[in-house]
Design a protein around this motif. Structure first.
Motif, PDB file in Angstrom:
ATOM      1  N   CYS A 187      -6.174   0.022   6.983  1.00 42.94           N
ATOM      2  CA  CYS A 187      -5.894   0.556   5.640  1.00 42.94           C
ATOM      3  C   CYS A 187      -7.045   1.473   5.184  1.00 42.94           C
ATOM      4  CB  CYS A 187      -5.723  -0.589   4.645  1.00 42.94           C
ATOM      5  SG  CYS A 187      -5.387  -0.017   2.958  1.00 42.94           S
ATOM      6  N   GLY A 188      -6.732   2.725   4.930  1.00 41.42           N
ATOM      7  CA  GLY A 188      -7.748   3.690   4.527  1.00 41.42           C
ATOM      8  C   GLY A 188      -8.357   3.375   3.181  1.00 41.42           C
ATOM      9  N   ASP A 210       0.392   3.815   1.776  1.00 43.31           N
ATOM     10  CA  ASP A 210       0.293   4.441   3.101  1.00 43.31           C
ATOM     11  C   ASP A 210       1.679   4.816   3.636  1.00 43.31           C
ATOM     12  OD1 ASP A 210       0.084   4.648   6.046  1.00 43.31           O
ATOM     13  OD2 ASP A 210      -1.990   4.004   5.728  1.00 43.31           O
ATOM     14  N   HIS A 242      -1.984  -3.958   5.184  1.00 38.25           N
ATOM     15  CA  HIS A 242      -1.728  -3.494   6.555  1.00 38.25           C
ATOM     16  C   HIS A 242      -3.052  -3.216   7.248  1.00 38.25           C
ATOM     17  CE1 HIS A 242      -2.643   0.860   5.893  1.00 38.25           C
ATOM     18  NE2 HIS A 242      -2.394   0.521   4.648  1.00 38.25           N
ATOM     19  N   CYS A 251       0.845  -1.181   0.000  1.00 43.84           N
ATOM     20  CA  CYS A 251       0.000   0.000   0.000  1.00 43.84           C
ATOM     21  C   CYS A 251       0.891   1.246   0.000  1.00 43.84           C
ATOM     22  CB  CYS A 251      -0.904   0.001   1.233  1.00 43.84           C
ATOM     23  SG  CYS A 251      -2.052   1.409   1.276  1.00 43.84           S
TER      24      CYS A 251
HETATM   25 ZN    ZN Z   1      -3.441   1.156   3.000  1.00 43.10          ZN
END
Ligand code: ZN
Length: 246
Positions: free
Chosen positions: A154-155, A100, A151, A98
């Motif tokens: 996770c948004g 992030d 993860h 990701c």
């Molecule tokens: Zn994420």
């Protein structure tokens, strides 16, 4: 001591083995990728220690993660690494992570430059550009393992959950990106008490499956025993990566 001929033979043997190994790899890569291989491959491996089997690469990743979790990480020699990597690369693993900012694969696996071939997109899913990047890592750089790394919290996946459960919409291209992960959410919706955690794990599994299903290169490398595709979830609170059972 040794006579001059024996010394020459002993000194050149490792280099010759490396050259022969690279020649084989080059032939395989060249057959599939043409000039890509010429641009990417060095005559000798800049990091011979990175020439690992798929299982050894998995072990190396997890040993690095254990060092990161415990806080006992290696000191990195950037100057000499920079020299070694000037003319090529031979990473021991590819990671689909990701985007992030809290996830930093090189830190998470206590690795250095030239060790990981990292492809990142919010939600760590597979699209054409991601797949092309990872195919390059497999066929040209001969990475023995691909790790799909999700993860917790996770948004991107959470946004997909909100589309699935609350009909949320997002501006610009964000909505398109988020809806790519809807199939993973739908697979676990109604079957769990923690939809976000279940969707994060399912999204990793879907990415692993899509890498194989959508790529003849990855299928062939797996069949030949040259490549493993694994998945894991990074825990924000501890830094630990929990591997998903395949
Ligand atoms: Zn994420």
């Amino acid at each position: 001591m040794c006579d001059s001929q024996a010394c020459t033979t002993m000194a050149s043997a490792p280099t010759r083995r490396l050259f022969l190994r690279m020649s084989g790899a080059s032939a395989f890569a060249a057959a599939l990728t043409g000039n890509l291989a010429v641009a990417a491959e060095p005559i000798v491996l800049p990091k011979p220690q990175n020439a690992l089997s798929p299982d050894a690469a998995a072990t190396s990743l997890m040993e690095g993660n254990a060092r990161y979790v415990s806080g006992v990480t290696r000191r990195h020699d950037f100057v000499h690494e920079r020299e070694a990597l000037n003319n090529g690369q031979n990473p021991f693993a590819a990671v689909l992570s990701c985007a992030d900012s809290r996830i930093a694969p090189e830190y998470a696996f206590d690795s250095a430059r030239g060790d990981l071939f990292v492809t990142r997109v919010a939600g760590n899913f597979v699209n054409g550009d991601v797949l092309g990047s990872l195919e390059y890592a497999v066929v040209v750089l001969n990475v023995p393992i691909i790790l799909v790394l999700g993860h917790d919290r996770c948004g991107a996946v959470d946004a997909a959950v909100k589309v699935a459960t609350k009909e949320a919409t997002y501006p610009g291209m964000i909505h398109s990106l988020v809806t790519t992960m809807l199939p993973a959410v739908e697979k676990v919706k109604g079957k769990t008490t923690n939809l976000l955690d279940a969707a994060i794990a399912q999204n990793v599994r879907d990415s692993m499956a899509n890498l194989v299903a959508q790529s003849a290169i990855i299928q062939e490398a797996k069949k030949a025993g040259k490549l493993k595709v694994i998945g894991g979830v990074y825990r924000l609170s501890t830094g630990k990566v929990d591997l998903l059972e395949s």
